[in-house]
Design a protein around this motif. Structure first.
Motif, mmCIF file in Angstrom:
data_model
loop_
_atom_site.group_PDB
_atom_site.id
_atom_site.type_symbol
_atom_site.label_atom_id
_atom_site.label_comp_id
_atom_site.label_asym_id
_atom_site.label_seq_id
_atom_site.Cartn_x
_atom_site.Cartn_y
_atom_site.Cartn_z
ATOM 1 N N TYR A 229 0.859 -1.185 0.000
ATOM 2 C CA TYR A 229 0.000 0.000 0.000
ATOM 3 C C TYR A 229 0.892 1.229 0.000
ATOM 4 O O TYR A 229 1.707 1.428 0.898
ATOM 5 N N ARG A 230 0.727 2.083 -1.026
ATOM 6 C CA ARG A 230 1.620 3.218 -1.202
ATOM 7 C C ARG A 230 0.978 4.569 -0.879
ATOM 8 O O ARG A 230 1.695 5.561 -0.703
ATOM 9 N N GLY A 231 -0.329 4.624 -0.788
ATOM 10 C CA GLY A 231 -0.977 5.904 -0.543
ATOM 11 C C GLY A 231 -1.121 6.711 -1.819
ATOM 12 O O GLY A 231 -0.579 6.355 -2.868
ATOM 13 N N THR A 232 -1.811 7.827 -1.744
ATOM 14 C CA THR A 232 -2.137 8.591 -2.940
ATOM 15 C C THR A 232 -0.922 9.260 -3.574
ATOM 16 O O THR A 232 -0.907 9.534 -4.757
ATOM 17 N N SER A 233 0.132 9.538 -2.793
ATOM 18 C CA SER A 233 1.316 10.202 -3.328
ATOM 19 C C SER A 233 2.570 9.344 -3.230
ATOM 20 O O SER A 233 3.683 9.840 -3.397
ATOM 21 N N ASN A 234 2.389 8.049 -2.916
ATOM 22 C CA ASN A 234 3.510 7.129 -2.764
ATOM 23 C C ASN A 234 4.243 7.311 -1.432
ATOM 24 O O ASN A 234 5.338 6.795 -1.244
ATOM 25 N N PHE A 235 3.633 8.042 -0.499
ATOM 26 C CA PHE A 235 4.334 8.401 0.728
ATOM 27 C C PHE A 235 3.747 7.743 1.970
ATOM 28 O O PHE A 235 3.942 8.226 3.092
ATOM 29 N N SER A 236 3.021 6.662 1.836
ATOM 30 C CA SER A 236 2.410 6.023 3.013
ATOM 31 C C SER A 236 3.487 5.494 3.953
ATOM 32 O O SER A 236 4.638 5.287 3.570
ATOM 33 N N GLY A 237 3.096 5.274 5.212
ATOM 34 C CA GLY A 237 3.957 4.543 6.126
ATOM 35 C C GLY A 237 4.764 5.350 7.113
ATOM 36 O O GLY A 237 5.552 4.773 7.869
ATOM 37 N N GLU A 238 4.581 6.664 7.173
ATOM 38 C CA GLU A 238 5.378 7.472 8.111
ATOM 39 C C GLU A 238 4.805 7.385 9.532
ATOM 40 O O GLU A 238 4.461 8.389 10.152
ATOM 41 N N VAL A 239 4.744 6.167 10.043
ATOM 42 C CA VAL A 239 4.124 5.938 11.348
ATOM 43 C C VAL A 239 4.966 6.504 12.487
ATOM 44 O O VAL A 239 4.465 6.727 13.592
#
Length: 396
Positions: A229-239
């Protein structure tokens, strides 16, 4: 013309399906493949012949007979080519040369003292060239390169920001492709780590997992239904930048109380610094003291484990994952973090959500990102199985 094009596309897709079936379920006979994927035996036999000719598949002899002639079994040729994976870390870079099944053939760790893009690129080039020397004989040589970066990477493989390296808008692909070809893949290091653990490590049997890369910061790669899963801008995951303490320590992002200010390797090192009077401790120093039973160090590790559990509870409650894998440097302290981490997770997460969630430490150790990065060019290469040996030899 369109009919011909469609037929060629269908053939290409079917060949890829046959190849992937052999890779995933080997050894198999032609009849086995036909039964598994539903293509007729004549089509499968023709496609297998082409894969054998291109040296991606080999015959290994007869299997068990079910009444008639013994079937010939097929294996994926894992030594048909190799890939290189590079994990750019804050203090060093790790590079691995792997075969087509992700088995490490050679690896090298190189310290980084100058983080400027030019200097790091020079070191990457030098390291790649070093791994390519004495390359084992193969029809395809090095098929491509994957690189994991501790920062934001957009859908065009541009490094938008890597704060811990001091990078903004760095084009690694453009800088490397002129020398090493077009099959170069740049991704966030946690995304690459998630792919590595999914393919080769703790997540092999999981469709929904979160890989946590915990080093100087905390990042994550999230896999849903088997796909990243990459998110809408490819920036997912900054938990690492979710707030877990409203008035907590100041984070490099400008916010206060981010999870990584309380539960990362950096948080551990900062707090341990008060216990060492003569030098700044390393993680290895801390683990050595913990092994010797240093009560202050053990208490500190317990506190970090508890803070780790707070963030894990949030992830479990929000995403309800099947598996959470903790990787990168902090995973080396797993034995000292586990009890407090799981205890806090149990207290703070919703019982129904955590019931089927398993938490584990990376099976690949600190290789998760490098191996995941190396898998990216392999996947791209095998999606184009029509390449001939002659063409590959000219380009290797």
């Amino acid at each position: 013309m369109k009919i011909t094009g469609d037929q060629q596309l269908i053939k290409k897709m079917n060949k890829t399906i046959v190849l992937n079936t052999i890779r995933q379920q080997q050894p198999l006979s032609r009849a086995d493949i036909s039964s598994v994927i539903g293509l007729n035996k004549a089509t499968v036999s023709s496609l297998v012949s082409e894969l054998i000719e291109s040296q991606l598949v080999s015959e290994i002899g007869p299997g068990e007979s079910s009444g008639g002639r013994k079937p010939t079994l097929l294996l994926f040729n894992r030594s048909a080519g190799f890939a290189i994976g590079v994990d750019i870390r804050v203090n060093d870079l790790l590079a691995v040369l792997v075969d087509m099944e992700g088995n490490v053939v050679r690896e090298k760790t190189v310290p980084l003292e100058d983080y400027s893009p030019g200097k790091v690129l020079d070191q990457i080039r030098k390291t790649i060239r070093g791994l390519m020397r004495r390359l084992p004989a193969s029809p395809y040589g090095v098929v491509g390169i994957g690189i994991g970066v501790p920062g934001l990477v957009d859908e065009k493989s541009q490094v938008i920001s890597a704060p811990n390296l001091g990078w903004d808008n760095v084009d690694l692909y453009e800088a490397l492709s002129a020398e090493f070809g077009s099959n170069i893949h740049i991704d966030n290091e946690a995304n690459a780590g998630a792919i590595g653990e999914k393919l080769y490590g703790a997540g092999r049997d999981s469709k929904d997992l979160i890989y946590l890369s915990i080093g100087i910061g905390i990042g994550s790669g999230i896999i849903v239904g088997g796909d990243l899963y990459r998110g809408t801008s490819n920036f997912s995951g900054e938990v690492g930048h979710m707030t877990v303490a409203e008035n907590g320590p100041l984070c490099r992002c400008g916010n206060r109380g981010c999870w990584e200010t309380l539960a990362s390797e950096k948080a551990l090192l900062d707090q341990a610094g008060t216990l060492w009077k003569d030098h700044s401790p390393s993680l290895e120093d801390i683990l050595k003291e913990a092994k010797q039973g240093n009560e202050q160090v053990l208490t500190l590790l317990e506190q970090i484990g508890s803070q780790l559990g707070v963030g894990l509870a949030n992830l479990v409650n929000i995403l309800n994952p099947e598996l959470i894998v903790i990787g990168n440097r902090l995973s080396l302290a797993g034995d000292y973090l586990r009890q407090a981490m799981l205890s806090t997770l149990g207290k703070r997460s919703l019982s129904y959500h955590r019931k089927q969630t398993h938490v584990d430490f990376a099976k690949l150790g600190i290789r998760s990102t490098a191996l995941g990065a190396a898998s990216l060019p392999i996947t791209a290469f095998l999606a184009e199985p029509d390449v001939s040996v002659t063409e590959a030899a000219l380009n290797s």
